[in-house]
Motif scaffolding. Structure first.
Motif, PDB file in Angstrom:
ATOM      1  N   LYS A 291      39.435  96.262  59.505  1.00  0.00           N
ATOM      2  CA  LYS A 291      38.904  95.864  58.082  1.00  0.00           C
ATOM      3  C   LYS A 291      39.702  96.494  56.984  1.00  0.00           C
ATOM      4  N   LYS A 292      39.868  97.777  56.817  1.00  0.00           N
ATOM      5  CA  LYS A 292      40.260  98.442  55.719  1.00  0.00           C
ATOM      6  C   LYS A 292      41.619  97.966  55.639  1.00  0.00           C
ATOM      7  N   ASP A 293      42.369  97.768  56.409  1.00  0.00           N
ATOM      8  CA  ASP A 293      43.943  97.471  56.565  1.00  0.00           C
ATOM      9  C   ASP A 293      43.905  96.040  56.144  1.00  0.00           C
ATOM     10  N   VAL A 294      43.205  95.127  56.515  1.00  0.00           N
ATOM     11  CA  VAL A 294      43.247  93.841  56.091  1.00  0.00           C
ATOM     12  C   VAL A 294      42.890  93.457  54.658  1.00  0.00           C
ATOM     13  N   LEU A 295      41.806  94.100  54.115  1.00  0.00           N
ATOM     14  CA  LEU A 295      41.164  94.168  52.916  1.00  0.00           C
ATOM     15  C   LEU A 295      42.299  95.021  52.115  1.00  0.00           C
ATOM     16  N   THR A 296      43.107  95.843  52.554  1.00  0.00           N
ATOM     17  CA  THR A 296      44.128  96.844  51.589  1.00  0.00           C
ATOM     18  C   THR A 296      45.335  95.718  51.457  1.00  0.00           C
ATOM     19  N   ILE A 297      45.691  94.644  52.323  1.00  0.00           N
ATOM     20  CA  ILE A 297      46.592  93.726  52.196  1.00  0.00           C
ATOM     21  C   ILE A 297      46.226  92.619  50.983  1.00  0.00           C
ATOM     22  N   TYR A 298      44.892  92.214  51.216  1.00  0.00           N
ATOM     23  CA  TYR A 298      44.453  91.225  50.179  1.00  0.00           C
ATOM     24  C   TYR A 298      44.521  92.002  48.855  1.00  0.00           C
TER      25      TYR A 298
ATOM     26  N   ASP B 252      30.456  90.114  58.282  1.00  0.00           N
ATOM     27  CA  ASP B 252      30.939  91.152  57.491  1.00  0.00           C
ATOM     28  C   ASP B 252      32.167  90.784  56.687  1.00  0.00           C
ATOM     29  N   ILE B 253      33.198  90.393  57.895  1.00  0.00           N
ATOM     30  CA  ILE B 253      34.400  90.236  56.915  1.00  0.00           C
ATOM     31  C   ILE B 253      34.617  88.980  56.233  1.00  0.00           C
ATOM     32  N   ARG B 254      33.826  87.963  56.559  1.00  0.00           N
ATOM     33  CA  ARG B 254      33.648  86.949  55.572  1.00  0.00           C
ATOM     34  C   ARG B 254      33.112  87.023  54.360  1.00  0.00           C
ATOM     35  N   THR B 255      32.052  88.001  54.369  1.00  0.00           N
ATOM     36  CA  THR B 255      31.396  88.418  53.108  1.00  0.00           C
ATOM     37  C   THR B 255      32.537  89.197  52.238  1.00  0.00           C
ATOM     38  N   GLU B 256      33.100  89.864  52.860  1.00  0.00           N
ATOM     39  CA  GLU B 256      34.116  90.841  52.071  1.00  0.00           C
ATOM     40  C   GLU B 256      35.262  89.994  51.690  1.00  0.00           C
ATOM     41  N   ILE B 257      35.768  89.058  52.137  1.00  0.00           N
ATOM     42  CA  ILE B 257      37.087  88.283  51.898  1.00  0.00           C
ATOM     43  C   ILE B 257      36.345  87.318  50.485  1.00  0.00           C
ATOM     44  N   GLU B 258      35.086  86.732  50.707  1.00  0.00           N
ATOM     45  CA  GLU B 258      34.733  86.157  49.758  1.00  0.00           C
ATOM     46  C   GLU B 258      34.396  86.805  48.399  1.00  0.00           C
TER      47      GLU B 258
ATOM     48  N   ALA C 257      40.631  80.300  55.642  1.00  0.00           N
ATOM     49  CA  ALA C 257      40.403  81.490  56.577  1.00  0.00           C
ATOM     50  C   ALA C 257      39.248  82.009  56.569  1.00  0.00           C
ATOM     51  N   SER C 258      38.289  81.843  55.502  1.00  0.00           N
ATOM     52  CA  SER C 258      36.681  81.972  55.632  1.00  0.00           C
ATOM     53  C   SER C 258      36.157  80.780  56.271  1.00  0.00           C
TER      54      SER C 258
END
Length: 529
Positions: free
Chosen positions: A230-237, A282-288, A436-437
């Protein structure tokens, strides 16, 4: 007596034409040091300062002053990026002025910084082929970028990833900093326009760094390390978002490629079945929650200033052809010198760039599209055809004022980007994020019911409160069940539902969310020989 008068008249005419030609063709080469090329006004230079040693507007300094306001080394994402990438980029050390503008000391040359896969292979003496095509090391790299992998089966990739841990920590830290200020630098060439080709020195490393993060994420998820994935994916965003704040259009384009990697990974992870329902939510909430990549307004401002900087160079050197050639503009038909009023050229240039920037002020998407369409129509009507060539501009029968206007039209016709293209690019990025969401919501439904929904309305209201809408059509996305998985797609730039066809001649393609179809390394290697 009459013969003498005729000689006098001819002599006067010759002298008059000679004097007129002298001043006419001196053009702007008579501009003295300390005297600005352009009159300073909102219509011509746009900015009134700061000025360089010649009295011309220093647009590099102006942009640096603007973007550095309120920025400290600890709040600046670029400082962390430099600590990740290192002090030497593209084989050239960072300048002392670059460090001074950032407010930091020179980096230690002896520390370990980011290693690209290519450089790491050379350092480790692992390159088996000078050409990466067909090299087994690069085949493994490509496989690990697209598939989930483990350290045991890919020890070299694993070692490369681990040796970049410190650099990736700096990258992750950079994405949490609120400011993004990269010092633009003056060209070292006499006729080089600093802003025409301006870009951060580390920009070429950003996409490879994002791929490294994606590769590491694909190792962490199958190992059960959801938090690290999750940390790596959010870092890319977040890296894409930071780059999107930059002052150049190049940064915006790189940001698009970076965010595509994150969207791709979200869909892969979702369809792989490796995420639990709670992790999916959790990851859906984060990317939104993530901020969208901003529209490249700063890059467009930089582009406008680059044209004014070029006019100053033309005036300062007295050479049109050389100035254009040195800055990548076709000058095959240009005269060496141009007797033009450069203030008039600047006014024409600013007129069109000003109109373009106004169209971007509309926050409502439909109003903005209408304004962009009106601008593109007006531009095509006035400048879309063959503008007067630089050779034609040099006609003796045209005044310097008219020459200036024609020069402005010539430069505008070769420099104004397509607003519709930029808007569609921005729309595609945000549409992909929504898709993606939505893919996550479809997987939550599948895990809850054992199958994908027959239509998207079945997701409401248990999985999501309302269906997201396609930016291109302002309606829900296209969706069809398939034998394996589903087809989720946007209607694309033309706004027409083509049933999910990816490539169509003469019309826009639909934007597809591809299904994740994993392969063994042996299959992948065979297909990519």
């Amino acid at each position: 007596m009459r013969r003498h008068w005729k000689k006098v008249v001819v002599l006067v005419l010759v002298l008059g034409i000679g004097i007129w030609s002298f001043f006419y063709f001196r053009a702007n080469s008579d501009i003295k040091p300390g005297v600005p090329v352009l009159d300073k006004s909102v219509e011509t230079t746009v900015l009134l300062g700061p000025a360089d040693d010649n009295g011309d507007i220093d647009y590099v300094a102006a942009l640096n002053q603007k973007h550095s306001q309120g920025v400290t080394p600890k709040s600046n994402a670029v400082v962390a990026l430099i600590n990740a990438i290192g002090p030497e980029l593209r084989g050239v050390p960072l300048s002392s002025r670059f460090y001074r503008e950032l407010g930091i000391k020179r980096l230690d040359d002896n520390k370990q910084y980011y290693q690209s896969f290519d450089n790491w292979l050379k350092k480790s003496s692992l390159i088996s082929n000078a050409n990466p095509v067909g090299d087994p090391n690069w085949t493994r790299y490509d496989y690990c970028l697209d598939h989930y992998w483990n350290a045991k089966d890919f020890p070299k990739i694993n070692q490369w990833v681990d040796e970049n841990t410190n650099s990736l920590n700096w990258i992750e830290q950079s994405t949490r900093r609120p400011n993004y200020f990269v010092p633009l630098e003056h060209s070292t060439k006499r006729v080089g326009a600093s802003l025409i080709h301006a870009e951060p020195p580390y920009i070429d490393a950003m996409r490879p760094v994002a791929r490294l993060l994606a590769i590491r994420a694909k190792r962490e998820l199958p190992a059960g390390n959801y938090g690290n994935w999750k940390k790596d994916v959010l870092t890319i965003y977040r890296l894409a978002n930071a780059l999107g704040k930059g002052p150049t259009l190049r940064e915006f384009m790189i940001a698009i490629g970076v965010t595509d990697l994150a969207d791709f990974e979200i869909v892969n992870a979702t369809q792989s079945g490796k995420l639990t329902p709670d992790q999916l939510k959790d990851i859906r909430t984060e990317i939104e929650r993530l901020q969208p990549i901003p529209f490249p307004r700063q890059g467009i401002v930089c582009k406008q200033y680059s044209g004014l900087e070029l006019l100053q160079i033309i005036g300062r050197t007295g050479s049109l052809k050389h100035a254009l050639e040195s800055n990548g503009i076709d000058s095959s038909d240009c005269p060496a010198k141009l007797p033009a009023d450069l203030n008039e050229a600047a006014k024409v240039w600013n007129h069109w760039w000003g109109k373009m920037r106004k169209t971007l002020n509309f926050k409502n998407m439909e109003d903005r599209y209408e304004a962009i369409e009106a601008f593109d129509d007006e531009f095509e009507k006035n400048l879309g055809g063959e503008t007067e060539s630089p050779r034609g501009i040099s006609s003796w029968l045209v005044s310097r004022k008219t020459h200036g206007k024609n020069l402005g039209r010539f430069l505008v016709s070769r420099s104004i980007p397509s607003l519709a293209m930029w808007q569609n690019t921005w729309n595609r990025v945000h549409t992909a994020r929504k898709m993606a969401s939505l893919a996550i919501s479809l997987e939550i439904y599948r895990q809850k019911t054992g199958k994908y929904p027959s239509n998207l309305n079945q997701l409401v209201p248990d999985i999501i409160p309302a269906l997201p809408v396609d930016y291109y059509r302002n309606k829900p996305f296209g969706y069809h069940l398939q034998k394996t998985g589903y087809l989720l797609y946007s209607y694309g730039a033309d706004g027409i539902d083509h049933g999910g066809e990816k490539f169509r001649r003469g019309i826009g393609s639909d934007l597809l969310m591809e299904n994740y179809q994993p392969k063994t390394f042996e299959q992948f290697q065979k297909e990519n020989k």
